[in-house]
Scaffold this motif. Structure first.
Motif, PDB file in Angstrom:
ATOM      1  N   TYR A 304       1.316  -1.294  -0.426  1.00 26.95           N
ATOM      2  CA  TYR A 304       0.661  -0.102  -0.309  1.00 26.95           C
ATOM      3  C   TYR A 304       0.536   1.001   0.028  1.00 26.95           C
ATOM      4  N   ILE A 305       2.398   1.113   0.446  1.00 24.32           N
ATOM      5  CA  ILE A 305       2.464   2.526   0.673  1.00 24.32           C
ATOM      6  C   ILE A 305       4.042   2.357  -0.792  1.00 24.32           C
ATOM      7  N   PHE A 306       4.879   1.613  -0.037  1.00 25.78           N
ATOM      8  CA  PHE A 306       5.493   1.269  -1.369  1.00 25.78           C
ATOM      9  C   PHE A 306       6.697   0.943  -2.155  1.00 25.78           C
ATOM     10  N   GLY A 307       5.519   0.129  -2.888  1.00 26.47           N
ATOM     11  CA  GLY A 307       5.147  -0.282  -4.048  1.00 26.47           C
ATOM     12  C   GLY A 307       4.140   0.563  -5.175  1.00 26.47           C
ATOM     13  N   ALA A 308       3.068   0.390  -5.800  1.00 23.30           N
ATOM     14  CA  ALA A 308       2.327   0.481  -6.244  1.00 23.30           C
ATOM     15  C   ALA A 308       1.036   0.492  -5.994  1.00 23.30           C
ATOM     16  N   PRO A 309       0.934   1.893  -5.704  1.00 29.19           N
ATOM     17  CA  PRO A 309      -0.221   2.288  -4.735  1.00 29.19           C
ATOM     18  C   PRO A 309      -1.319   2.226  -5.378  1.00 29.19           C
ATOM     19  N   ASP A 310      -1.394   3.025  -6.579  1.00 30.90           N
ATOM     20  CA  ASP A 310      -2.210   3.463  -7.597  1.00 30.90           C
ATOM     21  C   ASP A 310      -2.885   2.023  -8.199  1.00 30.90           C
ATOM     22  N   GLU A 311      -1.765   0.890  -8.256  1.00 30.25           N
ATOM     23  CA  GLU A 311      -2.894  -0.234  -8.533  1.00 30.25           C
ATOM     24  C   GLU A 311      -3.553  -1.109  -7.438  1.00 30.25           C
ATOM     25  N   ALA A 312      -2.696  -0.400  -5.740  1.00 28.81           N
ATOM     26  CA  ALA A 312      -2.948  -1.878  -5.164  1.00 28.81           C
ATOM     27  C   ALA A 312      -4.859  -1.648  -4.612  1.00 28.81           C
ATOM     28  N   ILE A 313      -5.374  -0.138  -5.307  1.00 28.68           N
ATOM     29  CA  ILE A 313      -6.494   0.532  -4.818  1.00 28.68           C
ATOM     30  C   ILE A 313      -7.585   0.481  -6.074  1.00 28.68           C
ATOM     31  N   ALA A 314      -6.563  -0.020  -7.145  1.00 32.48           N
ATOM     32  CA  ALA A 314      -7.631   0.170  -8.335  1.00 32.48           C
ATOM     33  C   ALA A 314      -8.917  -0.507  -8.443  1.00 32.48           C
ATOM     34  N   HIS A 315      -8.930  -1.627  -7.375  1.00 35.02           N
ATOM     35  CA  HIS A 315     -10.356  -1.736  -7.865  1.00 35.02           C
ATOM     36  C   HIS A 315     -11.530  -1.434  -7.090  1.00 35.02           C
ATOM     37  N   ILE A 316     -11.534  -0.550  -6.250  1.00 30.38           N
ATOM     38  CA  ILE A 316     -12.063   0.279  -5.385  1.00 30.38           C
ATOM     39  C   ILE A 316     -12.421   1.181  -6.327  1.00 30.38           C
ATOM     40  N   PRO A 317     -14.142   1.529  -5.992  1.00 31.18           N
ATOM     41  CA  PRO A 317     -14.694   2.707  -6.729  1.00 31.18           C
ATOM     42  C   PRO A 317     -14.160   4.249  -6.056  1.00 31.18           C
ATOM     43  N   ASP A 318     -14.303   4.917  -6.498  1.00 30.61           N
ATOM     44  CA  ASP A 318     -13.989   6.303  -6.272  1.00 30.61           C
ATOM     45  C   ASP A 318     -14.494   6.434  -4.351  1.00 30.61           C
ATOM     46  N   ALA A 319     -15.497   6.333  -4.801  1.00 34.43           N
ATOM     47  CA  ALA A 319     -16.583   6.739  -3.656  1.00 34.43           C
ATOM     48  C   ALA A 319     -16.048   6.119  -1.882  1.00 34.43           C
ATOM     49  N   GLY A 320     -15.668   4.907  -2.690  1.00 35.43           N
ATOM     50  CA  GLY A 320     -15.057   3.977  -1.096  1.00 35.43           C
ATOM     51  C   GLY A 320     -13.856   4.547  -0.942  1.00 35.43           C
ATOM     52  N   LEU A 321     -13.132   5.108  -1.667  1.00 34.21           N
ATOM     53  CA  LEU A 321     -11.582   5.255  -1.527  1.00 34.21           C
ATOM     54  C   LEU A 321     -10.974   5.833   0.577  1.00 34.21           C
ATOM     55  N   GLY A 322     -11.926   6.469   1.289  1.00 34.36           N
ATOM     56  CA  GLY A 322     -11.307   7.045   1.908  1.00 34.36           C
ATOM     57  C   GLY A 322     -10.100   7.494   2.170  1.00 34.36           C
ATOM     58  N   MET A 323      -9.326   6.834   3.242  1.00 35.96           N
ATOM     59  CA  MET A 323      -8.328   6.725   2.905  1.00 35.96           C
ATOM     60  C   MET A 323      -7.379   6.716   2.436  1.00 35.96           C
ATOM     61  N   HIS A 324      -7.828   6.031   1.052  1.00 35.74           N
ATOM     62  CA  HIS A 324      -6.559   5.432  -0.120  1.00 35.74           C
ATOM     63  C   HIS A 324      -6.445   6.662  -0.643  1.00 35.74           C
ATOM     64  N   GLY A 325      -7.667   7.407  -0.891  1.00 38.67           N
ATOM     65  CA  GLY A 325      -7.603   8.170  -1.910  1.00 38.67           C
ATOM     66  C   GLY A 325      -6.741   9.347  -1.664  1.00 38.67           C
ATOM     67  N   PRO A 326      -6.698  10.696  -2.932  1.00 34.62           N
ATOM     68  CA  PRO A 326      -5.003  11.592  -3.077  1.00 34.62           C
ATOM     69  C   PRO A 326      -5.085  12.313  -1.517  1.00 34.62           C
ATOM     70  N   MET A 327      -4.239  12.571  -0.675  1.00 35.35           N
ATOM     71  CA  MET A 327      -4.626  12.747   0.375  1.00 35.35           C
ATOM     72  C   MET A 327      -4.175  14.403   0.152  1.00 35.35           C
ATOM     73  N   ASP A 328      -5.342  15.316   0.502  1.00 34.31           N
ATOM     74  CA  ASP A 328      -5.648  16.731   0.614  1.00 34.31           C
ATOM     75  C   ASP A 328      -5.710  17.025   2.487  1.00 34.31           C
ATOM     76  N   GLU A 329      -6.348  18.612   2.575  1.00 33.64           N
ATOM     77  CA  GLU A 329      -6.374  19.355   3.840  1.00 33.64           C
ATOM     78  C   GLU A 329      -7.162  18.397   4.515  1.00 33.64           C
ATOM     79  N   ASN A 330      -8.599  18.194   4.352  1.00 30.52           N
ATOM     80  CA  ASN A 330      -9.313  17.891   4.196  1.00 30.52           C
ATOM     81  C   ASN A 330      -9.678  16.381   4.832  1.00 30.52           C
ATOM     82  N   ARG A 331      -8.296  15.373   3.623  1.00 33.60           N
ATOM     83  CA  ARG A 331      -8.324  14.292   3.925  1.00 33.60           C
ATOM     84  C   ARG A 331      -7.691  13.866   5.523  1.00 33.60           C
ATOM     85  N   SER A 332      -6.160  14.828   5.218  1.00 36.09           N
ATOM     86  CA  SER A 332      -5.797  14.415   6.497  1.00 36.09           C
ATOM     87  C   SER A 332      -6.096  15.416   7.934  1.00 36.09           C
TER      88      SER A 332
END
Length: 345
Positions: A304-332
């Motif tokens: 999830y962190i050091f490999g290919a994180p985008d590939e690790a979550i490619a199967h999750i719909p955008d609406a369900g990404l949660g902390m896996h999504g792009p880190m912005d100020e609100n999510r942080s």
């Protein structure tokens, strides 16, 4: 003796690539192209503080006093027996220096009283924010090394030796007065540097326990491997050195008064926090697990962190990404609140 050992460990030495101020049209753009250390000769040679330093210690001192806010400086003092090295004491329960507060005039008087001694007592002022302690220096000696707002600090001392350590931000070190020798090690040399405790440090960052000037290769045998790839440079007043994030650097002040101004800046927003917090939490939660569980968690981090994180979550719909999504100020902020709640249980 120190120079002989240095030559024995690093025959000929390894030079850091150099350019001159004439080669740099846009400093910020130039630094963004770098991924390894780089010397820029003469980058701040026209600064008023550099010009005063070239005249005399007295003229430089008078300039610093004019620029000084009057707030007491945090100083480190050690006996001549330390040979300028900021380090631990023999018991490893403390340090070989005494920390106190001084006004700038008292500090400069101490520097002057030790001048020209072969092995003077140590007198040192570490990272001192320009805006707080030396607003006049900040106003009259300006540079913009990054698009991000850099943190600018001043460092003063006599022939002080700071053991190899790293910084998380990128660092542009500008030599203002006196000469400084930098010895740099790539980040992957961690295991060869024999780093001390991360929670009891001389100045906030973990440091190598090896005395580079008199290395004990019986106690620290792998250090010779680190010296094989060490890079060295002596900065003259007006020169600058770019030190990328996480590169280890050992710093020696070579003259009776050495002054350095540096800029730190991050390549990621401050709201993302620092990886140091992750390491401390891992010490708390992962390090003492059974080896089989540590291996599983290492695989999870790799995935999830050091490999290919985008590939690790490619199967999750955008609406369900949660902390896996792009880190912005609100999510942080949401993730930080969740962590604080968990830690306070």
């Amino acid at each position: 003796m120190a120079e002989a050992l240095r030559q024995r460990l690093v025959p000929g030495g390894v030079d850091i690539p150099e350019s001159s101020v004439a080669d740099v049209d846009d400093l910020c753009e130039f630094l963004q192209t770098l991924s390894a250390p780089q010397v820029i000769r003469g980058l701040v040679g026209d600064w008023p503080i550099v010009q005063y330093g070239k005249q005399s210690r007295q003229n430089l001192g008078e300039y610093l006093l004019r620029c000084y806010s009057g707030a007491p400086l945090i100083t480190s003092s050690g006996s001549a027996a330390t040979k300028g090295r900021i380090a631990y004491d023999e018991s490893f329960k403390g340090f070989n220096f005494h920390r106190s507060h001084m006004q700038l005039q008292e500090f400069l008087s101490g520097i002057e009283s030790y001048a020209d001694q072969d092995e003077p007592p140590t007198l040192y002022v570490g990272s001192s924010l320009l805006e707080h302690w030396f607003p006049g220096v900040a106003a009259e000696n300006t540079l913009t090394p990054s698009l991000a707002k850099p943190l600018a600090s001043l460092w003063l001392g006599n022939r002080v030796v700071v053991s190899a350590h790293f910084d998380f931000p990128n660092n542009l070190a500008c030599c203002v007065a006196g000469r400084r020798r930098f010895t740099l090690f790539p980040p992957e040399q961690l295991e060869n540097l024999y780093v001390g405790p991360w929670d009891m440090t001389p100045a906030g960052q973990p440091v190598s326990l090896v005395d580079l000037l008199e290395p004990d290769l019986e106690r620290f045998p792998r250090f010779s491997k680190a010296m094989e790839v060490a890079q060295e440079v002596v900065l003259e007043p007006g020169d600058a050195l770019f030190i990328p994030s996480m590169w280890w650097h050992h710093v020696e002040g070579l003259d009776d008064l050495n002054v350095l101004l540096n800029y730190w800046w991050r390549s990621t927003p401050a709201y993302m926090g620092t990886p140091m917090n992750v390491l401390k939490h891992a010490m708390l939660t992962v390090r003492s697990l059974p080896i089989e569980q540590r291996q599983v968690w290492r695989d999870i981090f790799d995935y999830y962190i050091f490999g290919a994180p985008d590939e690790a979550i490619a199967h999750i719909p955008d609406a369900g990404l949660g902390m896996h999504g792009p880190m912005d100020e609100n999510r942080s902020r949401a993730l930080r609140a969740e962590l604080l709640n968990a830690l306070n249980r």
